[in-house]
Scaffold this motif. Structure first.
Motif, short mmCIF file in Angstrom:
data_model
loop_
_atom_site.label_atom_id
_atom_site.label_comp_id
_atom_site.label_asym_id
_atom_site.label_seq_id
_atom_site.Cartn_x
_atom_site.Cartn_y
_atom_site.Cartn_z
N MET A 224 0.79 -1.26 -0.15
CA MET A 224 0.15 -0.14 -0.13
C MET A 224 0.84 1.26 -0.26
N LYS A 225 1.62 1.13 0.87
CA LYS A 225 2.65 2.45 0.82
C LYS A 225 3.26 2.83 -0.19
N ARG A 226 3.57 1.42 -1.13
CA ARG A 226 4.42 1.47 -2.75
C ARG A 226 3.74 2.23 -3.67
N ASP A 227 2.17 1.71 -3.55
CA ASP A 227 1.67 2.15 -4.42
C ASP A 227 0.93 3.38 -4.03
N GLY A 228 1.15 3.88 -2.89
CA GLY A 228 0.83 5.50 -2.70
C GLY A 228 1.44 5.99 -3.61
N GLN A 229 1.95 5.75 -3.78
CA GLN A 229 2.68 6.67 -5.13
C GLN A 229 2.39 6.48 -6.48
N GLU A 230 1.03 6.18 -6.71
CA GLU A 230 0.50 6.55 -7.53
C GLU A 230 -1.55 6.71 -7.33
N TRP A 231 -1.75 6.39 -6.27
CA TRP A 231 -2.90 6.60 -5.33
C TRP A 231 -3.06 7.35 -4.59
N ALA A 232 -3.11 8.47 -4.83
CA ALA A 232 -3.57 9.20 -3.23
C ALA A 232 -4.11 8.91 -2.52
N SER A 233 -5.22 8.00 -2.38
CA SER A 233 -7.07 7.86 -1.28
C SER A 233 -5.64 7.15 -0.81
N LEU A 234 -4.48 5.98 -0.54
CA LEU A 234 -4.57 4.97 -0.22
C LEU A 234 -3.75 5.93 1.28
N PRO A 235 -3.54 4.33 2.50
CA PRO A 235 -3.20 5.02 3.37
C PRO A 235 -1.15 5.35 3.72
N TYR A 236 -1.22 6.60 3.34
CA TYR A 236 -0.08 7.06 4.54
C TYR A 236 0.72 7.71 2.56
N SER A 237 -0.74 8.15 2.15
CA SER A 237 -0.11 8.09 0.65
C SER A 237 0.18 9.67 0.78
N GLU A 238 1.26 10.02 0.23
CA GLU A 238 2.15 11.71 -0.03
C GLU A 238 1.59 12.46 -0.94
N ILE A 239 1.61 12.17 -2.08
CA ILE A 239 0.66 12.70 -3.21
C ILE A 239 -0.84 13.17 -3.26
N GLY A 240 -0.90 12.68 -2.47
CA GLY A 240 -2.86 13.31 -2.36
C GLY A 240 -3.23 14.33 -0.94
N LYS A 241 -1.74 14.45 -0.38
CA LYS A 241 -1.48 15.65 0.78
C LYS A 241 -1.21 16.90 0.25
N PRO A 242 -0.78 18.21 -0.71
CA PRO A 242 -0.63 19.06 -1.63
C PRO A 242 -2.22 19.44 -1.68
#
Length: 406
Positions: A224-242
């Motif tokens: 999930m953490k790795r796939d958070g690079q592509e999907w903003a909704s996943l747990p601990y994703s950084e790309i959705g925060k901005p």
């Protein structure tokens, strides 16, 4: 004779080499006997495509609602047999797809899906055609910067237009028919899941013991953490925060994954509710803002000394006491060693010692008010690989499914 490497012919390979390089390559290496060289020069075929070639035709997101009728169909369609690598890959990856779609909001697990996930555009809009990525901008409110923004996210996995186009530029293996078909959305998902390293992390945590599939929580969380690079909704994703895009909690994603895994593997089954299906639930697994901590289970309004029954055949795995939780009894179902039902605030009177095998419906303890609490009740936690999932999905099987006759 045309040499085929994946879907590239010898002509395709020669064209990609360029005139200068081709002139320096001996004709010997461009004969039919030089397949190894041509395969080396051709784009590498991702390993997961070996699974895609043999995957079932039904879309991944079927049979994930708690409907008993749908679950029965899923169980009947799963024919127990020796699991090969391909079987294991898809039996794990498809539930993971469902968890990602649930995090993205296109798959409503436990609720009616008014729009097919594969036909869903951002904002829960319905796509009328899958001939191609819709390539439309959908507005949303940026709660961080306090302004309106827009996205092209569409499909079950909310794939951006630019991501979709990049995938087609980088990869050459796609299903025939509509470009944005459910199958091609899944293939694109696998490309992304593979490129982030999420697929490798997930499969590293898979174990098959006596034809029973389990996935470790650590592997799931890493994926999930790795796939958070592509999907903003996943747990601990950084790309959705901005832009203030909401991210799901890990326990939510873990719950959805487990429920879909049970559906895919035929693990959903009839059980007995430990304190009775008519006992009202008074609290759920949630964050308690006033106390500043999580409530990791569900509470049921039971009087003192209400019997706690074994939901199915299994064993008493632990009996103990904690200052906050009071007297505790833990139960592990037979055939599901990764799952544990933990009961808090018991009376301290237990009919069986740890290690005892018990039958479905047999008493394993009594509800009480030990430890820290506001009154007699049954606090229950369901843990998979030691990590909590929402208890209602396990306990709900007491009403959603019926015992098979004969």
């Amino acid at each position: 004779m045309s040499i085929t490497t994946g879907r590239m012919t010898r002509r395709d390979v020669v064209t990609t080499l360029g005139a200068g390089l081709v002139a320096g390559v001996s004709a010997h290496f461009l004969t039919d006997g030089a397949g190894s060289l041509l395969r080396l020069l051709a784009p590498q075929r991702p390993a997961f495509l070996d699974y895609i070639d043999e995957k079932p035709s039904a879309p991944a997101l079927n049979n994930v609602s708690p409907s008993a009728k749908e679950a029965d169909k899923a169980a009947e369609s799963f024919a127990p047999r020796l699991l090969g690598a391909n079987d294991t890959f898809w039996l794990v990856t498809r539930p993971y797809m469902a968890a990602v779609a649930a995090c993205e909001g296109t798959l409503l697990i436990g609720k009616p899906n008014k729009i097919d996930p594969y036909h869903t555009a951002f904002g829960y809009r319905e796509l009328t055609s899958l001939a191609d990525h819709p390539r439309q901008l959908y507005p949303f409110w940026d709660s961080v910067n306090h302004r309106w923004d827009a996205t092209t996210a569409a499909g079950a996995f909310q794939i951006l237009e630019s991501t979709w186009d990049d995938a087609h530029q980088q990869h050459h293996y796609w299903a025939p028919g509509d470009a944005f078909s459910p199958e091609n959305q899944e293939i694109c998902f696998c490309y992304l899941h593979n490129s982030t390293g999420g697929s490798a992390e997930l499969m590293d945590g898979v174990q098959v013991l006596n034809q029973h599939i389990t996935v470790s929580f650590d592997a799931f969380a890493k994926a999930m953490k790795r796939d958070g690079q592509e999907w903003a909704s996943l747990p601990y994703s950084e790309i959705g925060k901005p832009t203030g895009q909401s991210t799901r909690s890990m326990w939510q994603a873990w719950t959805w994954f487990q429920w879909a895994l049970w559906a895919k593997c035929g693990y959903r089954r009839a059980i007995t509710h430990p304190v009775g299906v008519n006992v009202p639930r008074t609290d759920t697994l949630r964050w308690r803002p006033k106390k500043g901590r999580m409530h990791w289970g569900e509470d049921y309004a039971t009087p003192m000394n209400t019997p706690i029954l074994a939901p199915e055949n299994g064993r008493i795995s632990f009996i103990g006491e904690d200052d906050g939780a009071g007297h505790i009894v833990c139960f592990v179902p037979e055939g599901y060693p990764e799952l544990e039902m933990v009961s808090f605030h018991c009376t301290g009177k237990f009919p069986h010692p740890p290690g005892t095998l018990v039958k479905r419906g047999e008493m394993i303890g009594y509800t009480g008010n030990s430890g820290i609490g506001t009154g007699p009740h049954w606090h229950v936690e369901i843990r998979i690989d030691g990590h909590p999932m929402e208890p209602r999905w396990y306990l709900g099987m007491a009403t959603w499914f019926k015992d098979k006759e004969g």
